[in-house]
Design an enzyme around this catalytic site. Structure first.
Site, mmCIF file in Angstrom:
data_model
loop_
_atom_site.group_PDB
_atom_site.id
_atom_site.type_symbol
_atom_site.label_atom_id
_atom_site.label_comp_id
_atom_site.label_asym_id
_atom_site.label_seq_id
_atom_site.Cartn_x
_atom_site.Cartn_y
_atom_site.Cartn_z
ATOM 1 N N ASP A 1 0.862 -1.182 0.000
ATOM 2 C CA ASP A 1 0.000 0.000 0.000
ATOM 3 C C ASP A 1 0.898 1.231 0.000
ATOM 4 O OD1 ASP A 1 0.063 1.021 3.101
ATOM 5 O OD2 ASP A 1 0.011 -1.169 3.036
ATOM 6 N N ASP B 1 -9.959 3.199 5.535
ATOM 7 C CA ASP B 1 -8.857 3.130 6.500
ATOM 8 C C ASP B 1 -9.295 3.871 7.754
ATOM 9 O OD1 ASP B 1 -6.535 3.364 7.964
ATOM 10 O OD2 ASP B 1 -5.369 4.344 6.391
ATOM 11 N N GLU C 1 -8.530 4.178 11.740
ATOM 12 C CA GLU C 1 -7.498 3.850 12.727
ATOM 13 C C GLU C 1 -7.225 5.060 13.603
ATOM 14 O OE1 GLU C 1 -3.389 3.924 11.144
ATOM 15 O OE2 GLU C 1 -4.322 3.820 9.141
#
Length: 276
Positions: free
Chosen positions: A75, A164, A166
């Site tokens: 990534d 994503d 987090e």
């Protein structure tokens, strides 16, 4: 006598002024406190940037052959700049995810080179969105993502988009949300993404963050593939509800590009995810 007193007074005043200035000068030249992390610029977040600080790093996992069948991937974000895709391909990397957006205010400035470059060498690739639940709604961010590189097409080379979600690099760990509020925000994002693309978004997270900020919700396990972050020899405990991971980010110190991942299956399974 007046002259003497005046001189003493002037000297005293000068000394007093110097005394006041010394702490300021010392402060200006002091080294920063190593325990205080500077807040990064908005837009600079990348997948897994909080893993080392919060979960640490253990031993590296075994080779792919020791993990049943795994397919190597990477990534990338603007931090990697122009990526040497041919080098990665020749090293065995067969799939990639590229950061497309963050919040509703940032688009990856290297997106074209990274997204098109990975495709041109033969990789199956997709894009991810770095969530900032404290700035705008989940639906608004899903729209921004889809409108700026996060779409999907059934061409056999495009993976579904990734949320994503987090640690917050800009402030409070859970973005000021309650656990229930975070679950609602995530649901708004994935529901809008599916309405726009027909695909269930992949959720990238770490078990420790997910437990703290969603109360270890199992609400998405039956619909959204899991991409788990853990820099250790094994993937460890998964968030509630998920019986297996689809992808595992296992290091941020890999060759050529730091962030390396295992896909839980051979290349045909990567293609199956791409095709829906």
């Amino acid at each position: 006598m007046r002259v003497h007193r005046s001189g003493t007074t002037l000297a005293g005043a000068a000394l007093a002024a110097l005394t006041l200035l010394l702490p300021l000068a010392a402060s200006a030249g002091a080294a920063p406190d190593p325990g205080v992390r500077p807040v990064p610029a908005r837009g600079s977040a990348s997948m897994g940037m909080g893993v080392l600080a919060h979960d640490g790093q253990g031993a590296a996992p075994g080779a792919a052959s020791a993990l049943a069948v795994q397919t190597e991937g990477v990534d990338v974000s603007s931090h990697q700049g122009n990526v040497a895709w041919s080098t990665l391909w020749n090293s065995g990397v067969k799939w990639a995810y590229v950061k497309a957006t963050e919040g509703t205010y940032y688009k990856n400035t290297y997106f074209n080179q990274q997204y098109t470059g990975s495709y041109n060498v033969g990789m199956i690739r997709g894009t991810y969105h770095f969530a900032t639940p404290d700035t705008t709604t989940g639906a608004a961010q899903a729209d921004y993502f889809v409108n700026n590189g996060g779409g999907w097409s059934k061409d056999g080379k495009t993976l579904p988009g990734v949320l994503d979600i987090e640690w917050n690099p800009y402030g409070a760990t859970c973005y000021g949300k309650t656990q229930a509020g975070m679950v609602t925000w995530i649901r708004d994002f994935v529901n809008r993404y599916k309405a726009r693309t027909g695909r269930d978004a992949v959720i990238y997270t770490a078990t420790s963050w997910w437990t703290q900020c969603t109360g270890n919700s199992s609400a998405f396990a039956s619909t959204n593939p899991l991409w788990i972050a853990r820099y250790a020899a094994t993937v460890g405990e998964l968030p509630a509800g998920w019986q297996y991971y689809t992808m595992w980010q296992y290091t941020s110190t890999g060759p050529t590009v730091g962030d390396h991942n295992h896909f839980n299956g051979d290349l045909s399974r990567v293609q199956a995810l791409a095709n829906g």
